[in-house]
Scaffold this active site. Structure first.
Site, PDB file in Angstrom:
ATOM      1  N   SER A 185       0.800  -0.715   0.044  1.00 21.57           N
ATOM      2  CA  SER A 185       0.094  -0.242   0.747  1.00 21.57           C
ATOM      3  C   SER A 185       0.943   1.259  -0.138  1.00 21.57           C
ATOM      4  O   SER A 185       1.528   1.361   0.809  1.00 21.57           O
ATOM      5  CB  SER A 185      -0.960  -0.064   1.095  1.00 21.57           C
ATOM      6  OG  SER A 185      -1.272   0.976   0.930  1.00 21.57           O
ATOM      7  N   LYS A 201      -1.259  -0.533  -4.285  1.00 22.43           N
ATOM      8  CA  LYS A 201      -2.459  -0.250  -4.089  1.00 22.43           C
ATOM      9  C   LYS A 201      -2.264   0.993  -4.003  1.00 22.43           C
ATOM     10  O   LYS A 201      -1.542   1.417  -2.637  1.00 22.43           O
ATOM     11  CB  LYS A 201      -3.151  -1.032  -2.851  1.00 22.43           C
ATOM     12  CG  LYS A 201      -3.825   0.417  -2.141  1.00 22.43           C
ATOM     13  CD  LYS A 201      -4.282  -0.882  -0.797  1.00 22.43           C
ATOM     14  CE  LYS A 201      -5.029  -0.195   0.731  1.00 22.43           C
ATOM     15  NZ  LYS A 201      -5.797  -1.141   1.501  1.00 22.43           N
ATOM     16  N   LEU A 202      -2.934   2.216  -4.036  1.00 28.63           N
ATOM     17  CA  LEU A 202      -2.719   3.978  -4.127  1.00 28.63           C
ATOM     18  C   LEU A 202      -3.866   4.550  -3.135  1.00 28.63           C
ATOM     19  O   LEU A 202      -4.522   4.132  -3.577  1.00 28.63           O
ATOM     20  CB  LEU A 202      -2.390   3.862  -5.507  1.00 28.63           C
ATOM     21  CG  LEU A 202      -1.859   3.894  -6.788  1.00 28.63           C
ATOM     22  CD1 LEU A 202      -1.549   3.830  -8.234  1.00 28.63           C
ATOM     23  CD2 LEU A 202      -0.188   3.749  -6.397  1.00 28.63           C
ATOM     24  N   LYS A 203      -2.888   4.830  -2.351  1.00 25.53           N
ATOM     25  CA  LYS A 203      -3.745   5.470  -1.887  1.00 25.53           C
ATOM     26  C   LYS A 203      -4.474   7.110  -2.863  1.00 25.53           C
ATOM     27  O   LYS A 203      -3.549   7.972  -3.042  1.00 25.53           O
ATOM     28  CB  LYS A 203      -3.434   6.170  -0.539  1.00 25.53           C
ATOM     29  CG  LYS A 203      -3.273   5.230   0.771  1.00 25.53           C
ATOM     30  CD  LYS A 203      -3.953   4.352   1.166  1.00 25.53           C
ATOM     31  CE  LYS A 203      -3.544   3.154   2.093  1.00 25.53           C
ATOM     32  NZ  LYS A 203      -5.665   3.639   2.871  1.00 25.53           N
ATOM     33  N   ASP A 212      -6.955   3.226  -2.973  1.00 23.46           N
ATOM     34  CA  ASP A 212      -8.116   3.332  -1.518  1.00 23.46           C
ATOM     35  C   ASP A 212      -8.394   4.676  -1.459  1.00 23.46           C
ATOM     36  O   ASP A 212      -7.053   5.326  -1.143  1.00 23.46           O
ATOM     37  CB  ASP A 212      -6.904   1.978  -0.402  1.00 23.46           C
ATOM     38  CG  ASP A 212      -7.867   2.162   0.422  1.00 23.46           C
ATOM     39  OD1 ASP A 212      -9.001   2.749   1.012  1.00 23.46           O
ATOM     40  OD2 ASP A 212      -7.132   1.640   2.085  1.00 23.46           O
ATOM     41  N   ASN A 248     -10.378   5.254   1.548  1.00 22.50           N
ATOM     42  CA  ASN A 248     -10.638   5.198   3.120  1.00 22.50           C
ATOM     43  C   ASN A 248     -11.370   6.685   2.863  1.00 22.50           C
ATOM     44  O   ASN A 248     -11.925   7.267   3.743  1.00 22.50           O
ATOM     45  CB  ASN A 248      -9.304   6.097   3.565  1.00 22.50           C
ATOM     46  CG  ASN A 248      -8.173   5.054   3.435  1.00 22.50           C
ATOM     47  OD1 ASN A 248      -7.568   4.958   3.163  1.00 22.50           O
ATOM     48  ND2 ASN A 248      -8.984   3.924   4.697  1.00 22.50           N
ATOM     49  N   GLU A 257     -11.003   1.095  -3.385  1.00 20.69           N
ATOM     50  CA  GLU A 257     -11.694  -0.253  -2.429  1.00 20.69           C
ATOM     51  C   GLU A 257     -12.248   1.070  -1.154  1.00 20.69           C
ATOM     52  O   GLU A 257     -11.666   2.336  -1.457  1.00 20.69           O
ATOM     53  CB  GLU A 257     -10.449  -0.067  -1.482  1.00 20.69           C
ATOM     54  CG  GLU A 257     -10.018  -1.255   0.253  1.00 20.69           C
ATOM     55  CD  GLU A 257      -8.674  -1.325   0.614  1.00 20.69           C
ATOM     56  OE1 GLU A 257      -7.881  -0.844  -0.269  1.00 20.69           O
ATOM     57  OE2 GLU A 257      -8.825  -1.903   1.795  1.00 20.69           O
ATOM     58  N   ASP A 262     -14.026  -2.305   3.040  1.00 15.15           N
ATOM     59  CA  ASP A 262     -13.225  -2.841   3.687  1.00 15.15           C
ATOM     60  C   ASP A 262     -13.403  -1.495   4.824  1.00 15.15           C
ATOM     61  O   ASP A 262     -14.379  -3.255   6.531  1.00 15.15           O
ATOM     62  CB  ASP A 262     -11.099  -1.635   4.278  1.00 15.15           C
ATOM     63  CG  ASP A 262     -10.854  -1.527   5.367  1.00 15.15           C
ATOM     64  OD1 ASP A 262     -10.604  -2.250   6.128  1.00 15.15           O
ATOM     65  OD2 ASP A 262      -9.328  -0.972   5.417  1.00 15.15           O
ATOM     66  N   LYS A 312     -10.482  -7.428   7.689  1.00 16.41           N
ATOM     67  CA  LYS A 312      -8.771  -6.920   8.733  1.00 16.41           C
ATOM     68  C   LYS A 312      -9.285  -7.904  10.452  1.00 16.41           C
ATOM     69  O   LYS A 312      -9.698  -6.601  11.039  1.00 16.41           O
ATOM     70  CB  LYS A 312      -8.255  -5.526   8.581  1.00 16.41           C
ATOM     71  CG  LYS A 312      -7.660  -4.730   7.904  1.00 16.41           C
ATOM     72  CD  LYS A 312      -8.011  -3.221   7.857  1.00 16.41           C
ATOM     73  CE  LYS A 312      -6.785  -2.415   7.017  1.00 16.41           C
ATOM     74  NZ  LYS A 312      -7.316  -0.995   7.060  1.00 16.41           N
ATOM     75  N   GLY A 348      -3.731  -4.239   6.186  1.00 13.62           N
ATOM     76  CA  GLY A 348      -2.789  -4.230   7.039  1.00 13.62           C
ATOM     77  C   GLY A 348      -3.185  -3.204   7.734  1.00 13.62           C
ATOM     78  O   GLY A 348      -3.578  -2.056   7.215  1.00 13.62           O
TER      79      GLY A 348
END
Ligand code: NPG
Length: 370
Positions: free
Chosen positions: A136, A162-164, A189, A191, A214, A239, A263, A291
């Site tokens: 990530s 995985k790119l934020k 992702d 968030n 995500e 998630d 998770k 994670g």
């Protein structure tokens, strides 16, 4: 049966090798609680995935410490002899707080398995002894830095990047990474940083052949994710929205996602994590192991979970050196083929190094059964 005689809580801090920026925070160090439980036969370790502030979830270190010390530990002592699988019901009188609960549930399970000489992976029903690793990538200040980091991780062998993303730092950055790496397995992702008003952003992201997007929308939402999933081609992975097997069932039923990130530390421990896995397997939905920048204790726990049959996508189970110059356990290393060994020793199969514990500890408190 296990009699928990004492519980040591420990708050530790380790510098991260590079700042980890997401749409909700920037972390330069890892600060977390470790619990060590002592039983008649063994000791066991659990790591709390909460951070110093309640940005990712309601839970945070000082709150979790209070709950562990004043509610969960006394309940465990009062329960006298417990089996690890009963710990969830011992804690059922506390609403929510899955991160704090997972800390002790996992520590008791680790102690029980060490006493029996059984590895966590075998206990959970693992069908492999190596797992595929992804990585990530936080949001760096510039696109050049992002391209450099991605190139470095791909060269190391990571099987999924995985790119934020966050509003304003999304389509152009993903386009640059995709252009430089036409064949890499890429995901993003968010968030929970977007709303349904941003559907054009997600339609644009559809053009980059992403493995998944995500948690695009609100952390507590299923209905709007279902609407978004109907509007875009890319698979949505949830998630934050999946806190239980019941949530997973609802999300799948509603069509809110086609992939689930499990998770264990966020959903109350390995029991609920396994139930989420089982639900997803029954419904034909792939899962992968998320994670939370864990130390070697949480990493060992995650690796055992990631070895279950339904974990068919690479996890955020990266090598210790991706996070820390020095971990608190022997470092976890990834082979150049992008896989990592699942610990095979009793329990989680690793122990913290006493020197490293001493160097990283901010505070300890020992609780004893009366
Ligand atoms: O490799 O452990 C890792 C980090 C994976 O991106 C990652 N975790 O939103 O999933 C997340 C994010 C996270 C990290 C969330 C720390 C909360 C705390």
């Amino acid at each position: 049966m296990t009699l928990v005689r004492a519980i040591e809580l420990r708050l530790i801090t380790l510098p991260l090798v590079r700042p980890f920026r997401t749409s909700f925070s920037q972390e330069t160090e890892k600060e977390c609680i470790l619990a060590r439980v002592e039983t008649d036969d063994a000791e066991g370790w659990g790591e709390c995935v909460a951070g110093p502030d309640p940005g990712f979830s309601e839970e945070f270190n000082e709150g979790a410490w209070f709950l562990l010390r004043d509610f969960l530990a006394p309940a465990l002592f009062a329960a006298s002899e417990v089996r690890a699988e009963d710990v969830e019901s011992v804690f059922a009188f506390v609403r929510g707080n899955p991160m704090a609960k997972a800390t002790l549930a996992n520590a008791v399970l680790d102690a029980e398995l060490r006493a029996r000489g059984v590895s966590l992976a075998a206990y959970l029903g693992a069908d492999k002894d190596r797992v595929a690793c992804g990585v990530s990538v936080g949001i760096p200040p510039t696109t050049e830095q992002l391209l450099d980091q991605v190139a470095g991780y791909l060269a190391e062998g990571y099987r999924r990047i995985k790119l934020k993303i966050e509003p304003g730092l999304d389509v152009e950055r993903v386009a640059a990474v995709r252009e430089a790496n036409p064949h890499a397995s890429l995901s993003v992702d968010a968030n929970a940083a977007y709303s349904l008003d941003d559907v054009t952003t997600f339609r644009a992201l559809d053009g980059f052949d992403l493995l998944m997007v995500e948690q695009p929308l609100h952390h507590d939402d299923l209905v709007e994710h279902a609407k978004l999933q109907r509007e875009i081609r890319t698979d949505i992975c949830l998630d934050e929205s999946i806190r239980s097997a019941a949530d997973a069932e609802a999300a799948i039923e509603l069509g809110s996602c086609r992939i689930v990130n499990v998770k264990q530390g966020r959903v109350g421990g390995l029991g609920e994590a396994r139930r989420i896995h089982d639900t997803c397997v029954t419904r034909g939905v792939p899962v992968w192991c998320g994670g939370m920048l864990e130390t070697g204790i949480g990493r060992a726990t995650n690796l055992a979970l990631a070895a279950l049959p339904g974990f068919v996508l690479p996890g955020d189970t990266s090598a210790s050196e991706r996070y820390f110059h020095e971990d608190i356990t022997e470092p976890f290393r990834m082979d150049p083929d992008g896989t990592m060994a699942v610990p095979g020793g009793p329990g989680i199969g690793v122990d913290p190094l006493p020197d490293r514990l001493a160097q990283t500890t901010l505070r300890t408190e020992v609780l004893k059964k009366e």
